[in-house]
Scaffold this active site. Structure first.
Site: not given
Ligand code: UGA
Length: 438
Positions: A88, A151, A154, A211, A256, A263, A266, A333
């Site tokens: 989506t 869901e 990560r 999210n 950072g 995810c 968007k 992405r």
């Molecule tokens: C995220 C959510 O964490 C999942 O629970 C969710 O299922 C998923 O989106 C989704 O909607 O499908 P994801 O996109 O795989 O998962 O990545 P994250 O681990 O959440 O990280 C997202 C972004 O935040 C990354 O760019 C990461 O570098 C950044 N981030 C994360 C930070 O800048 N600081 C942090 O402390 C943690």
């Protein structure tokens, strides 16, 4: 196992869900509209990088529990429970989600579904979608039930998160729907994983609320990083100190370059758009700020690089470490690091982007950028190294060795994961976002 499953869409979510459900013992058919993907999956290969998924996929294909098809008829006739796992993405020119894959797949399945089947949405959708699908199916596939089961996996931990989730949430409107999902998730329920049963809108909202909270937490600490920089304080120590308060918690407080990926960015935008449609726009105006703080990290980093290199980056050699939106993924992405690399290249710098897994995908999006999978090759004659994605291997770099091949020992740690003292002791001018300059 008596229930048979179909999984529609084989991206990070669908391919992982299909393989993991087969791992739990179910007979599963996965569907994708791209024949090359289906062929690859049927040969036991994952079309993207996700740790552990290859083994689970291959094992279950060999065991005869898992196969993939491009035929909606075959998938519909095979399964009793059909998981919708399609994308989506953000609509171009709008904050709202593009729902064409969700409605397209339900419409393609509908004529082949059997009375008593259950369609389960897993994609992240605007609240109200399940009700809309239920209405459509009541006309196009009478006797077919629907449920919503968001869901939370990560990328990088997809298998682990699917087989050991923090919780399972199902939005249902019938006892039969609930009973069928209890059967599907019985092996996880037996492990005492919390199982929450809600109505449709609550289940849909749980996902975007989670999210949004995570995005807010990241932007909160990045806002603190801005203040730390202005005040000469250290955001890494600040995060550690507030994180010891168990009400706050220390996770998702890494300041950072901010969040990216397919995810969080968007999802918060689609949530704002949907709230607007519902007349609840004001409730989510703070998410606009969350988005702004996040995007500001990228422009701030470009400014910092420019400042470190004098007044301009034109003709300067810049090595960017990391193309993916986070480590242990090949997903580029909305990658903050790649975004900064592109901005620097557009400003006239000679940029080389290094990434262990993401260069092929990055090249598809930005074919004119230079890429390398070898850190030393990317860093030769560099005027500045930018650490943009925190792959573990970057922490293993020996700054003394790297110092011998660059032109100037300038490094910006945009993920606050490098050992500042180690780099400084090796003679590097190191700047870390939100941390004191010396
Ligand atoms: C995220 C959510 O964490 C999942 O629970 C969710 O299922 C998923 O989106 C989704 O909607 O499908 P994801 O996109 O795989 O998962 O990545 P994250 O681990 O959440 O990280 C997202 C972004 O935040 C990354 O760019 C990461 O570098 C950044 N981030 C994360 C930070 O800048 N600081 C942090 O402390 C943690």
């Amino acid at each position: 196992m008596t229930v048979r499953l179909s999984v529609i869409g084989t991206g990070y979510l669908g391919a992982t869900h299909a393989a993991c459900m087969a791992e739990l013992g179910f007979d599963v058919i996965g569907l994708d509209v791209v024949p090359e993907k289906v062929e690859l999956l049927n040969s036991g290969k994952v079309p993207f990088y996700e740790p552990e998924l290859d083994e689970v996929l291959e094992r279950n294909i060999k065991a005869g529990r898992l196969r993939f098809t491009t035929s909606f008829q075959e998938a519909a006739e095979f399964g009793d429970v059909h998981f919708i796992c399609v994308g989506t993405p953000q609509q171009s020119g709008s904050y709202a989600a593009d729902m064409s894959q969700v409605f397209g797949s339900v419409r393609s399945l509908a004529p082949h579904l059997k009375s008593g089947d259950l369609v389960v949405g897993k994609s992240t959708v605007p609240v109200g979608t399940a009700t809309q699908i239920a209405h459509e199916l009541s006309q196009s596939a009478p006797g077919v039930d629907i449920a919503w089961n968001p869901e939370f996996l990560r990328e990088g931990f997809a298998v682990e998160d699917t087989l050991n989730p923090d919780r399972l949430v199902i939005g249902v409107r019938s006892h039969e729907g609930e009973a069928k999902l209890r059967e599907v998730y019985a092996p996880l329920i037996a492990k005492d994983i919390p199982f929450l049963v809600t109505d449709f809108p609550t289940a849909e909202l749980v996902k975007v609320a989670a999210n949004s909270f995570l995005a807010t937490k990241i932007s909160f600490i990045n806002a603190m990083a801005e203040v730390c920089e202005a005040a000469g304080a250290d955001v890494v120590q600040l995060a550690e100190a507030i994180g010891y308060d168990t009400r706050i918690g220390n996770r998702f407080l890494a300041a950072g370059l901010g969040f990216g990926g397919g995810c969080l960015p968007k999802d918060i935008r689609a949530f704002m758009a949907r709230a607007g449609e519902l007349g609840a726009e004001e409730a989510l105006t703070f998410l606009r700020e969350v988005d702004q703080i996040n995007l500001r990290r990228r422009s701030h980093t470009v400014d910092l690089v420019t400042k470190e290199l004098g007044a301009s980056v034109r003709d300067k050699n810049i090595c960017v470490l990391g193309a993916t939106f986070k480590p242990d993924s090949d997903d580029v992405r909305d990658s903050p690091s790649l975004d900064v690399a592109v901005a620097l290249a557009n400003a006239g710098a000679n940029v080389i982007v290094h990434d262990p897994k993401g260069t092929v995908n990055a090249e598809r999006v930005y074919p004119t950028m230079k890429y390398s999978t070898d850190v030393a090759a990317a860093a030769v004659d560099a005027d500045l190294i930018l650490h943009g994605t925190e792959w573990a291997e970057y922490r293993e770099i020996d700054p003394a060795e790297l110092g011998k091949i660059v032109r100037t020992k300038n490094v910006i740690d945009a993920r606050n994961k490098l050992d500042v003292k180690l780099w400084r002791d090796a003679g590097w001018n190191i700047r870390a976002l939100g941390r004191p300059t010396a």
